[in-house]
Enzyme design. Structure first.
Site: not given
Length: 438
Positions: A110, A191, A258, A293, A316
């Protein structure tokens, strides 16, 4: 040739957008007329402004439908409503093969997987990318939201456009607006944030599997492009497998898994379960992607081997190091790693400059730019907090300020290089996992 999809100039402020996304789908919005501000907007809205002249960009965007040779759907040729069994699996794999079987993929984030960032990641080895999550109802109702939150260009392929939704008809209406410009329409079923709980979408639809099935079927039966889904795992492995099979049977042509549960929000605290991803991959007959990971290319290799997945997603880590898929890694992951490493003649200030140049070509809201600068330069700001404070004090950003800020960091003598393994280029070429040239 550059083109940007013809959607908008201004959106609601971030706080008002969060309120919109959390509200019930049954509510009716009273939408303001599209307008151009001739005076300074309220302070809270400054970071929602595009980083260029909206009127000039709107003229460029209008050229898209006229100039793009690839505005027809890229897959399937006709809605897949009649496809069942072997036909569905065969066409799912044929489409994946047509796209080149991409293994290195930018995950949906997002406000953070917008066009300039996707293009930067593609330059450094990413082979496909997701858009940020788009709210399907707001997307159908609010032209300003469409204009600013979804942009693409000719080179931005393969592309997954991700929506959150809990109404099949609204989801289909939103999906039809983007299907000429993407390779998959993706449903966000993963999410785990509080806003998703309030809005009843994302991972909180795991409590309403009949609705999830209807969402997938609605798209699979009516779109020309295939539907993909991104999920989180249940605590019980067999329930996860049954869930994935239900999605496949409903018409999902590609599944991203995920490997964390809905309650495992902190990626640094909870390791993704690659064994669960492997079990899903073994149970399905459509392509499966692994998420979780992925910090550097050694993790990519290990994940593909351990899960058997057809590709990996990273989120990330890419925000800090968009050159991850080209083999670059930060010093954090070099310490204690196997083999020898060398400085890669690239650092995050270089990446920030390249990102800013992409933003000049593909304008986005300043809030997105501000966020990326903070993430890419986090280590630099920890060494020179006064530079970060200067950035935070800027209510109105400019490219001139940001380029000058990068030069200030460099002139302070800071050196935080990214690293490459000495054998990286040879291994990448042998495995075909990415490009060693940047």
């Amino acid at each position: 040739m550059k083109f940007i999809i013809p959607f908008g100039s201004l959106v609601p402020s971030r706080n008002s957008l969060k309120s919109l996304m959390a509200s019930s789908v049954t509510q009716t919005l009273t939408l303001p007329q599209t307008q151009t501000f001739h005076s300074d907007p309220p302070q809270d809205d400054l970071d929602d402004l595009l980083c260029s002249d909206p009127q000039q960009e709107q003229q460029e965007r209008q050229q898209l439908l006229l100039s793009s040779p690839d505005t027809s759907p890229s897959c399937f040729g006709s809605p897949s409503r009649c496809l069942t069994g072997e036909s569905h699996f065969e066409r799912a794999w044929a489409h994946w093969a047509k796209l080149g079987r991409p293994k290195l993929i930018v995950a949906p984030m997002v406000d953070n997987s917008e066009l300039p960032f996707r293009m930067l990641c593609r330059k450094y080895g990413a082979e496909a990318a997701y858009t940020p999550m788009l709210h399907s109802r707001i997307f159908t109702e609010n032209e300003k939201y469409r204009n600013q939150e979804f942009t693409t260009c000719k080179e931005d392929r393969p592309l997954f456009v991700q929506f959150c939704a809990n109404d099949p008809d609204i989801l289909l209406e939103a999906a039809r607006k983007v299907e000429p410009f993407c390779d998959y329409v993706d449903i966000n079923l993963g999410c785990p944030q509080r806003i998703a709980r309030r809005g009843n979408y994302g991972a909180f639809l795991m409590d309403n599997l009949p609705l999830v099935k209807c969402l997938v079927q609605k798209l699979a039966h009516n779109l020309h492009v295939p539907v993909s889904c991104k999920i989180r795992v249940f605590p019980d492995l067999q329930v996860t497998i049954n869930y994935a099979r239900m999605l496949e049977d409903a018409g999902c042509s590609l599944l991203a898994v995920h490997g964390r549960t809905r309650d495992e929000k902190d990626g640094k605290k909870f390791r993704a379960d690659w064994k669960a991803i492997k079990a899903v991959k073994n149970a399905l007959r459509i392509p499966v992607l692994a998420n979780g990971n992925i910090r550097h290319m050694d993790d990519v290799q290990s994940c593909l081997e351990e899960t058997g997945a057809d590709g990996v997603l990273s989120a990330e880590t890419l925000l800090e190091n968009p050159a991850l898929f080209a083999g670059y890694q930060t010093a954090e992951w070099v310490v204690g790693s196997e083999g020898s490493n060398r400085e890669g003649q690239l650092d995050q200030t270089d990446l920030v400059v390249e990102y800013l140049k992409f933003c000049e070509s593909y304008p986005v809201p300043w809030r997105m730019i501000r966020s990326h600068v903070h993430k890419m330069l986090g280590d630099w700001f920890r060494m020179h907090p006064h530079v970060r404070e200067d950035l935070n004090s800027q209510s109105i950003l400019s490219f001139e300020f940001l380029y000058n800020m990068v030069e200030r960091l460099r002139e302070l003598g800071t050196k935080i290089p990214l690293y490459l393994k000495d054998t990286h280029e040879d291994r990448i070429a042998a495995d075909g996992l990415g490009s060693s040239s940047v």
